[in-house]
Design a protein around this motif. Structure first.
Motif, PDB file in Angstrom:
ATOM      1  N   ASN A 132     -26.930   2.693  27.858  1.00  0.00           N
ATOM      2  CA  ASN A 132     -27.104   3.646  26.829  1.00  0.00           C
ATOM      3  C   ASN A 132     -28.283   3.591  25.844  1.00  0.00           C
ATOM      4  OD1 ASN A 132     -24.794   5.510  26.909  1.00  0.00           O
ATOM      5  ND2 ASN A 132     -23.510   3.914  26.414  1.00  0.00           N
ATOM      6  N   MET A 133     -28.921   2.320  25.528  1.00  0.00           N
ATOM      7  CA  MET A 133     -30.192   2.243  24.831  1.00  0.00           C
ATOM      8  C   MET A 133     -31.253   2.945  25.554  1.00  0.00           C
ATOM      9  SD  MET A 133     -31.997  -1.416  23.658  1.00  0.00           S
ATOM     10  CE  MET A 133     -32.468  -1.864  25.110  1.00  0.00           C
ATOM     11  N   LEU A 134     -31.288   2.350  26.995  1.00  0.00           N
ATOM     12  CA  LEU A 134     -32.429   2.917  27.905  1.00  0.00           C
ATOM     13  C   LEU A 134     -32.461   4.417  27.821  1.00  0.00           C
ATOM     14  CD1 LEU A 134     -32.430   0.337  30.588  1.00  0.00           C
ATOM     15  CD2 LEU A 134     -33.987   0.615  28.686  1.00  0.00           C
ATOM     16  N   CYS A 135     -31.091   5.093  28.117  1.00  0.00           N
ATOM     17  CA  CYS A 135     -31.078   6.553  28.351  1.00  0.00           C
ATOM     18  C   CYS A 135     -31.244   7.327  26.914  1.00  0.00           C
ATOM     19  CB  CYS A 135     -29.505   6.871  28.808  1.00  0.00           C
ATOM     20  SG  CYS A 135     -29.341   6.466  30.265  1.00  0.00           S
ATOM     21  N   THR A 136     -30.840   6.642  25.806  1.00  0.00           N
ATOM     22  CA  THR A 136     -31.073   7.363  24.497  1.00  0.00           C
ATOM     23  C   THR A 136     -32.549   7.071  24.296  1.00  0.00           C
ATOM     24  OG1 THR A 136     -28.765   6.681  23.796  1.00  0.00           O
ATOM     25  CG2 THR A 136     -30.307   7.344  22.067  1.00  0.00           C
ATOM     26  N   SER A 137     -33.242   6.269  24.451  1.00  0.00           N
ATOM     27  CA  SER A 137     -34.569   6.010  23.929  1.00  0.00           C
ATOM     28  C   SER A 137     -35.637   6.869  24.973  1.00  0.00           C
ATOM     29  CB  SER A 137     -35.027   4.463  23.904  1.00  0.00           C
ATOM     30  OG  SER A 137     -35.213   4.122  25.637  1.00  0.00           O
ATOM     31  N   LYS A 138     -35.275   7.138  25.875  1.00  0.00           N
ATOM     32  CA  LYS A 138     -35.992   7.795  26.888  1.00  0.00           C
ATOM     33  C   LYS A 138     -35.764   9.459  26.917  1.00  0.00           C
ATOM     34  CE  LYS A 138     -38.559   7.667  31.457  1.00  0.00           C
ATOM     35  NZ  LYS A 138     -38.937   6.857  32.280  1.00  0.00           N
ATOM     36  N   TYR A 139     -34.275   9.489  27.013  1.00  0.00           N
ATOM     37  CA  TYR A 139     -33.719  10.841  27.269  1.00  0.00           C
ATOM     38  C   TYR A 139     -33.137  11.544  26.116  1.00  0.00           C
ATOM     39  CZ  TYR A 139     -35.449  10.282  32.179  1.00  0.00           C
ATOM     40  OH  TYR A 139     -36.454   9.763  33.102  1.00  0.00           O
ATOM     41  N   ARG A 140     -32.659  10.849  25.096  1.00  0.00           N
ATOM     42  CA  ARG A 140     -32.074  11.213  23.956  1.00  0.00           C
ATOM     43  C   ARG A 140     -30.536  11.470  24.306  1.00  0.00           C
ATOM     44  NH1 ARG A 140     -35.910   9.768  21.334  1.00  0.00           N
ATOM     45  NH2 ARG A 140     -37.831  10.761  20.533  1.00  0.00           N
ATOM     46  N   VAL A 141     -30.228  11.215  25.343  1.00  0.00           N
ATOM     47  CA  VAL A 141     -28.678  11.335  25.627  1.00  0.00           C
ATOM     48  C   VAL A 141     -27.982   9.973  26.230  1.00  0.00           C
ATOM     49  CG1 VAL A 141     -28.966  13.665  26.322  1.00  0.00           C
ATOM     50  CG2 VAL A 141     -29.050  12.096  27.730  1.00  0.00           C
ATOM     51  N   SER A 142     -26.750   9.873  26.233  1.00  0.00           N
ATOM     52  CA  SER A 142     -25.898   8.538  26.843  1.00  0.00           C
ATOM     53  C   SER A 142     -26.002   8.594  28.297  1.00  0.00           C
ATOM     54  CB  SER A 142     -24.674   8.802  26.318  1.00  0.00           C
ATOM     55  OG  SER A 142     -23.967   9.800  27.129  1.00  0.00           O
ATOM     56  N   CYS A 143     -25.896   7.612  28.712  1.00  0.00           N
ATOM     57  CA  CYS A 143     -25.782   7.532  30.111  1.00  0.00           C
ATOM     58  C   CYS A 143     -25.104   8.291  30.868  1.00  0.00           C
ATOM     59  CB  CYS A 143     -26.003   6.041  30.640  1.00  0.00           C
ATOM     60  SG  CYS A 143     -24.295   5.237  30.407  1.00  0.00           S
ATOM     61  N   LEU A 144     -23.871   8.630  30.253  1.00  0.00           N
ATOM     62  CA  LEU A 144     -22.755   9.204  31.238  1.00  0.00           C
ATOM     63  C   LEU A 144     -23.098  10.823  30.907  1.00  0.00           C
ATOM     64  CD1 LEU A 144     -19.339   7.363  29.972  1.00  0.00           C
ATOM     65  CD2 LEU A 144     -20.730   7.652  32.353  1.00  0.00           C
ATOM     66  N   ASP A 145     -23.869  11.202  29.768  1.00  0.00           N
ATOM     67  CA  ASP A 145     -24.420  12.570  29.874  1.00  0.00           C
ATOM     68  C   ASP A 145     -25.578  12.786  30.745  1.00  0.00           C
ATOM     69  OD1 ASP A 145     -22.658  13.361  28.010  1.00  0.00           O
ATOM     70  OD2 ASP A 145     -23.958  12.865  26.149  1.00  0.00           O
TER      71      ASP A 145
END
Length: 124
Positions: free
Chosen positions: A30-43
């Protein structure tokens, strides 16, 4: 409409599965997804599974077997168990690795729509 409801049930099941079985990895992803794509990993899994796969691959320094294992373990194995289809697992992994997000989502929706109410009950 049924497909969307089933997809939402699947996402809820994945969230519960990941947070119960691998909470540290869930937080990291979630941290990686949010920092790179601004969404949760499940989104990201729902909208662009190939981006999630390649984010995992990047994290594991281009080690494809490890990325395949992590993506499969966290996201595809729970789907295969719920649907009873390990052939689906192989196809979804291939679609994620080759950037075929639309095919990934369509196949997933098609398969879980076939399961109908049985899937909804199993997922909840």
């Amino acid at each position: 409409m049924g497909g969307l409801q089933n997809l939402e049930s699947l996402i809820l099941h994945l969230r519960d599965y990941i947070s119960k079985n691998v909470p540290g990895i869930a937080q990291l992803l979630n941290m990686l997804c949010t920092s790179k794509y601004r969404v949760s990993c499940l989104d990201l899994f729902r909208s662009s599974p190939s981006k999630l796969y390649y984010l995992i691959l990047e994290y594991y320094r281009s080690d494809y077997p490890t990325a395949d294992y992590v993506f499969t373990l966290l996201f595809l194995n729970p789907i295969a168990r719920l649907t009873g289809s390990f052939e689906l697992l192989r196809a979804l992994l291939d679609y994620a690795k080759t950037g075929r997000d639309r095919d990934f989502v369509e196949l997933l929706l098609k398969y879980i729509s076939k399961k109908g109410s049985k899937f909804r009950i199993a997922a909840l």
